[in-house]
Design an enzyme around this catalytic site. Sequence first.
Site, PDB file in Angstrom:
ATOM      1  N   ASP A 316       0.858  -1.176   0.000  1.00 54.18           N
ATOM      2  CA  ASP A 316       0.000   0.000   0.000  1.00 54.18           C
ATOM      3  C   ASP A 316       0.900   1.234   0.000  1.00 54.18           C
ATOM      4  O   ASP A 316       2.091   1.134   0.311  1.00 54.18           O
ATOM      5  CB  ASP A 316      -0.899  -0.028   1.232  1.00 54.18           C
ATOM      6  CG  ASP A 316      -2.034   0.983   1.142  1.00 54.18           C
ATOM      7  OD1 ASP A 316      -2.194   1.589   0.062  1.00 54.18           O
ATOM      8  OD2 ASP A 316      -2.744   1.167   2.138  1.00 54.18           O
ATOM      9  N   ASP A 552      -1.910  -2.444   6.454  1.00 54.38           N
ATOM     10  CA  ASP A 552      -2.121  -2.030   7.842  1.00 54.38           C
ATOM     11  C   ASP A 552      -3.565  -1.637   8.108  1.00 54.38           C
ATOM     12  O   ASP A 552      -3.933  -1.334   9.240  1.00 54.38           O
ATOM     13  CB  ASP A 552      -1.205  -0.857   8.201  1.00 54.38           C
ATOM     14  CG  ASP A 552      -1.460   0.369   7.336  1.00 54.38           C
ATOM     15  OD1 ASP A 552      -2.275   0.271   6.390  1.00 54.38           O
ATOM     16  OD2 ASP A 552      -0.846   1.427   7.603  1.00 54.38           O
ATOM     17  N   ASP A 556      -7.178  -3.772   3.668  1.00 49.54           N
ATOM     18  CA  ASP A 556      -6.160  -4.699   3.156  1.00 49.54           C
ATOM     19  C   ASP A 556      -6.426  -6.150   3.546  1.00 49.54           C
ATOM     20  O   ASP A 556      -5.753  -7.058   3.065  1.00 49.54           O
ATOM     21  CB  ASP A 556      -4.774  -4.306   3.688  1.00 49.54           C
ATOM     22  CG  ASP A 556      -4.360  -2.905   3.270  1.00 49.54           C
ATOM     23  OD1 ASP A 556      -4.580  -2.574   2.087  1.00 49.54           O
ATOM     24  OD2 ASP A 556      -3.846  -2.165   4.117  1.00 49.54           O
TER      25      ASP A 556
END
Length: 800
Positions: A316, A552, A556
């Site tokens: 990410d 995180d 996700d």
Amino acid sequence: MAAKIEKPDMRVDVAVVDAPPETGLTMEQVLRRKTCGWSNGTPQSANRTEKEIILENTLTFFNFVFIVLAAILIIGGSPLKNMTFLVVVVCNTCIGCYQEIRAKRAVDKLTLVAAKKIRTVREGEVKLVRSDLLVRDDIVEFSAGDQICADATLRTGELQVNESLITGEADVIVKRPGDELKSGSFVVAGKGRVQLTHVGQDAFAAKLAAEAKADPMAAKSEMMLSLDKLIRVVGIMLIPVGLMLFYKQYSVIQLNLRQSVEGTVSALVGMIPEGLYLLTSVAMAVSALKLTKKKVLVQDMNCIETLARVDVLCVDKTGTITESRMEADNLIPLTNDPPERLEQILAAIYSNVEPENETARAMAELYAGETNWECLQRIPFTSQTKWSAATFRGQGTFLVGAPEFMLGSRYEEYRETVEAWSGRGYRVIMIAQHAGEFCETLEPGKLRPLALAVLTNRIRANAPKTFEYFAKQGVEVKVISGDHPATVSDVAGRAGIPNAEAYVDASQLESDDDIYFAAANYTVFGRVTPDQKKKLIHALKEQGHTVAMTGDGVNDVLAMRESDCGIAMAGGAQAASQIAQLVLLKSDFAAMPSIVGEGRRVINNIQRAAILFLVKNIFSIGLAVFTLFTGWPYPLVPMHLTLISSLTIGIPSFFLAMEPNYERVQGRFITGVLRRALPGGLTNIFVVLMAQTFMAVFAIAPEQISTACAALLAFVGMLVLLQVCQPFDRFRRIICIVMGAGLVFCFTVLQGFFELNPGDMKSRLVLFTLTMVAVLVFIAMTRLFRWGEKLYRTKKTKNN
């Protein structure tokens, strides 16, 4: 392995109470539930106890076989020195127990450090309590990013929950007071207080886990499954081969009882890969121990093997490439409204409410203030919708979110303004007012854009160096983010990610085929929804990649679950840490090179050691089968095999397991290992059969042929060790020299102890001749198998 016996339920029944959501349970009620067994800690931990580790390393099938073989040698009148293989077994077992217990203690300590604490209401106060210390009827407060730790009923508030981890359905479900929540699901948005109804072993997720554990194959990696199959095949062969071999030597060849027993036991000891499985388990445990020292929590041992094979790493933007903390940088008005009006709106939106995410936190930090506006309704932000809304009495409804998702087809009016900022690496969100009554359904035509807020987070100082490492190691990095693709592309480029300019807007990917094509051809993916993240990971896996996913946030979780190895930042959402195989406790992405390197080191070294072990197993099985169809006795005694195994397999593999080896692991474990072990194993069979032929032709004494066969096995073992140690360095040269010197010492100085009889000149000439033949056969076999492998790969490439 013996089945575990289920313990009877020893809990004492305690009446269910409807604890008030405002005050929760009293400490007396909590203590009574803990005493009576109604806590959220399962009675049988997912991690093995130290007692279980000792029992599993001691009470194994092969250890039992070794004890039986020693007993047979005693009955047959064989000297104790023929039972030295028991010393090796005891040493292996002790080392295995010590290393695994040591690793377990380190991981357990780190697990306590990493344990997420949950907001729990007790005696009118909100306290942070570890999930395993919760009890039935506790009042617990959940919000976005939390994972439901036990079955519960929602008492107050409203939650949007994703149950895909337990049901497979990715749709978000709205939960209102009175609705049930299942453990294992996670909160996407909202906030509420729940009462726990089923805890510990009674919880839905615990029951699913128990069913999964009933299948011992379900949680094992490709390497461990391969080893299990190998051991199963050998285990099945041991008894029939042993019985037939003893019958052939004792009844057909008519050797005496001692000779028949020693020959049979030698064959069976050679067939057993006694150290291979143990070496693998210990290497994995030690690797987990090393990672704990780097503040990396290993929640699934199998991920160590997966890391060694990773060739695509999905990350990410926020929290990985950049620092997690965002900062509101600028506010760009889109109307002629006075600035004070805009500040009033932002103050009302972000005051008196807990921030839902990092963007909201950054905005609240700058714009939250005193307001007298009365909020009637709030719709939380979700990764699916990418906007949030708030309705205020007498003021109307205001929305904050991604411009493309809020405006739909109207986005073209503002594209140039938005992308002027997003192209420079900024996150751009829109503040807009909704005309008329708002009924939770966004109508872009009724929106009046008021301003654009520009936010930024700094690129991590060590990010460029980290991505440079992965580029050199042949690991492709894919950036998957919910931000604008131009923003993500700019940030990725500044962080040094190759091909960062190849980006795509995932909101334009309408079908699974579009996603499959994008996965193969783009590096940066912007405006990705959680479901699309999961599909991108699936597409990469279908294309033959081994994929690791770092994350995180709650957005996700689905992708991490789909990936081969999920890696969570401890500072992020609880649900992400719970589902990940690895948790970075310092939330530092710079640790990734050493983590991947550790996985490669361990698996490469296990594969190298496995070659040494399988050479002996291939030879022993092959020679035992040949012995059944010839009139010759089995030419070795147990102490010969113990000597050769220790100096050409056991000791070298122990030291080689410490070596750095960071090449990416490719191909299937058992196929690659067998391809490299077969030349040595077949060479052993060939030269030993030739030695026995010479015995028959030249009437050489059996004890001299036994010595010649032992010397030939030691020589071929050294050839294999030399091959495995290539390319040579100082450490590997020392290993080979010391092992070779040890063999020479045993075959000369200690030949009396090991019953080695070099014989007369005729026997020594035969041994010298077969040694030269062994070199030629080994080289020929090695080249043949390399040529075959090259031919297979060429054919496979053409077919693809």
